[in-house]
Design a protein around this motif. Sequence first.
Motif, short mmCIF file in Angstrom:
data_model
loop_
_atom_site.label_atom_id
_atom_site.label_comp_id
_atom_site.label_asym_id
_atom_site.label_seq_id
_atom_site.Cartn_x
_atom_site.Cartn_y
_atom_site.Cartn_z
N LEU A 264 0.82 -1.22 0.00
CA LEU A 264 0.00 0.00 0.00
C LEU A 264 0.85 1.27 0.00
O LEU A 264 0.57 2.21 -0.77
CB LEU A 264 -0.96 -0.01 1.18
N PRO A 265 1.91 1.36 0.82
CA PRO A 265 2.74 2.57 0.80
C PRO A 265 3.39 2.84 -0.56
O PRO A 265 3.56 4.00 -0.95
CB PRO A 265 3.79 2.32 1.88
N SER A 266 3.78 1.78 -1.28
CA SER A 266 4.44 1.99 -2.57
C SER A 266 3.51 2.67 -3.57
O SER A 266 3.95 3.46 -4.41
CB SER A 266 4.94 0.66 -3.14
N VAL A 267 2.22 2.37 -3.49
CA VAL A 267 1.25 3.03 -4.35
C VAL A 267 0.96 4.44 -3.83
O VAL A 267 0.85 5.40 -4.61
CB VAL A 267 -0.06 2.22 -4.43
N ALA A 268 0.87 4.58 -2.51
CA ALA A 268 0.53 5.87 -1.91
C ALA A 268 1.57 6.93 -2.24
O ALA A 268 1.22 8.07 -2.58
CB ALA A 268 0.39 5.71 -0.40
N VAL A 269 2.86 6.59 -2.17
CA VAL A 269 3.89 7.60 -2.42
C VAL A 269 3.88 8.05 -3.88
O VAL A 269 4.15 9.22 -4.19
CB VAL A 269 5.29 7.10 -2.01
N VAL A 270 3.54 7.13 -4.79
CA VAL A 270 3.48 7.49 -6.20
C VAL A 270 2.33 8.47 -6.45
O VAL A 270 2.48 9.48 -7.16
CB VAL A 270 3.31 6.23 -7.07
N VAL A 271 1.19 8.18 -5.85
CA VAL A 271 0.02 9.04 -6.03
C VAL A 271 0.24 10.40 -5.36
O VAL A 271 -0.08 11.45 -5.92
CB VAL A 271 -1.24 8.35 -5.48
N LEU A 272 0.81 10.38 -4.15
CA LEU A 272 1.08 11.63 -3.45
C LEU A 272 2.07 12.50 -4.21
O LEU A 272 2.05 13.73 -4.10
CB LEU A 272 1.61 11.34 -2.05
N ALA A 273 2.95 11.87 -4.98
CA ALA A 273 3.94 12.63 -5.75
C ALA A 273 3.34 13.30 -6.98
O ALA A 273 3.99 14.13 -7.61
CB ALA A 273 5.08 11.71 -6.18
N GLY A 274 2.10 12.93 -7.34
CA GLY A 274 1.44 13.58 -8.45
C GLY A 274 1.42 12.79 -9.73
O GLY A 274 0.92 13.28 -10.76
N THR A 275 1.92 11.56 -9.73
CA THR A 275 1.88 10.72 -10.92
C THR A 275 0.45 10.23 -11.15
O THR A 275 -0.16 9.67 -10.25
CB THR A 275 2.83 9.52 -10.80
N SER A 276 -0.06 10.42 -12.34
CA SER A 276 -1.43 10.03 -12.64
C SER A 276 -1.57 8.52 -12.74
O SER A 276 -0.71 7.85 -13.34
CB SER A 276 -1.89 10.67 -13.96
N LEU A 277 -2.63 7.99 -12.17
CA LEU A 277 -2.90 6.56 -12.27
C LEU A 277 -3.27 6.15 -13.68
O LEU A 277 -3.33 4.95 -13.98
CB LEU A 277 -4.02 6.17 -11.30
N LEU A 278 -3.52 7.11 -14.55
CA LEU A 278 -3.86 6.82 -15.93
C LEU A 278 -2.62 6.73 -16.82
O LEU A 278 -2.72 6.44 -18.01
CB LEU A 278 -4.80 7.90 -16.49
N GLY A 279 -1.45 6.99 -16.24
CA GLY A 279 -0.21 6.90 -16.98
C GLY A 279 0.30 8.25 -17.44
O GLY A 279 -0.38 9.27 -17.33
N GLY A 280 1.53 8.25 -17.96
CA GLY A 280 2.11 9.49 -18.47
C GLY A 280 3.37 9.88 -17.73
O GLY A 280 4.24 9.06 -17.46
N ARG A 281 3.44 11.14 -17.37
CA ARG A 281 4.65 11.70 -16.75
C ARG A 281 4.80 11.22 -15.32
O ARG A 281 3.85 11.16 -14.56
CB ARG A 281 4.57 13.22 -16.78
N GLY A 282 6.03 10.87 -14.96
CA GLY A 282 6.33 10.46 -13.59
C GLY A 282 7.21 11.48 -12.90
O GLY A 282 7.88 12.29 -13.54
N PHE A 283 7.22 11.43 -11.57
CA PHE A 283 7.97 12.41 -10.78
C PHE A 283 8.83 11.68 -9.75
O PHE A 283 8.43 11.49 -8.60
CB PHE A 283 6.99 13.37 -10.09
N PRO A 284 10.04 11.26 -10.16
CA PRO A 284 10.90 10.47 -9.26
C PRO A 284 11.28 11.20 -7.98
O PRO A 284 11.22 10.63 -6.89
CB PRO A 284 12.13 10.17 -10.12
N VAL A 285 11.71 12.47 -8.11
CA VAL A 285 12.12 13.22 -6.92
C VAL A 285 10.95 13.38 -5.96
O VAL A 285 11.09 13.20 -4.74
CB VAL A 285 12.70 14.58 -7.32
#
Length: 347
Positions: A264-285
């Motif tokens: 659950l945390p691995s998904v949460a941090v991605v969503v909190l970082a602003g990466t769309s669940l629909l795909g596209g641009r990611g935000f590693p930092v």
Amino acid sequence: MRADEEGIAVTEPITRVERTLAVKRFSVPRGFIAIVLATLLIFVLGFLVAPSSVSSSALVGMMPFFAVLAVAGLGQMLVVQQGGIDLSVAGGISLAVVVVVHEPAGDSSKLLPAVLIAVAFALGAGLLNGLLVSRMRINSIIATLGTNAVLYGIVFVISGGTPRSTTPLLRSIAGGVSGGIANSVFFALAALVVVVVISKKSVAGRRFEAVGANPRAARAIGLRVRTHQTLSFVWAQLLYCLAGILLAGITNQPTAFQGDSLLLPSVAVVVLAGTSLLGGRGFPVSTVIAALFLEQLQQFVLALGVDTSVQTLVQALALVVGVGLYSIDWSAVRRRLLPGRTPPAPA
């Protein structure tokens, strides 16, 4: 101020398009600003309300687990960029933990072969996920859930469900401290640099984001959509493997279910970082900063004396907040709720 063909300086108004491109070029992602402010806020709130959550001992104990979550979150981000969700993160991490702990059986000289075996399992799991999703068109949730079951089957075959102590070498490398900073943090930063350079500074990375943003358009211009989708799961599993190896060195006697707490945390941090669940641009930092935020949030909750079972609820709430902030079209919601206040279209 510009120069004409003869080198004479002339004044020329900047067009609206040029201004827009200039703003976009130097703009900071909204998710980055939001997660940085949220992280600063949770540290300030901890200092004021629960000082023990920001004490030196608490931070030293928290940083290794932040590093593990950051690495796992980067792997999940790559899959989410392609419009999927990887539920095999728990099995991938647990398998890496079990392999590097049980195969050496306390003998540090056997650690390197064990690490290579863990990497081989990660490559196999990533290819299996990628082929199921990109070639057989199976939903990523269903495909990775099945792969997760396979990985846990291998975990039980290797470990028998019994924990075993990690090797001294792995404990000193992954669980050690250099310059007052946990070694695992350096591994996480190295993983971040690799992901940023490949995904943001290379042609392949830009193609990868283009495929995630619009697979049909990417296919129309000749990009290998299936290859990029498959590789997203492969890179993710390699990062899960790194997270598992770090976790095995941090925890003296890891269990066979060590990766469960990171799903659950691995998904949460991605969503909190602003990466769309629909795909596209990611935000590693932003993903790494979100991992720091989530770990400190758990520290804060525990410092308040709340039962540990509430941690999962806190993670779920953070996930819901992230989805609400970045996945809901709030302008459309406002138009529906306040139809009379819709601003006029620009001329």
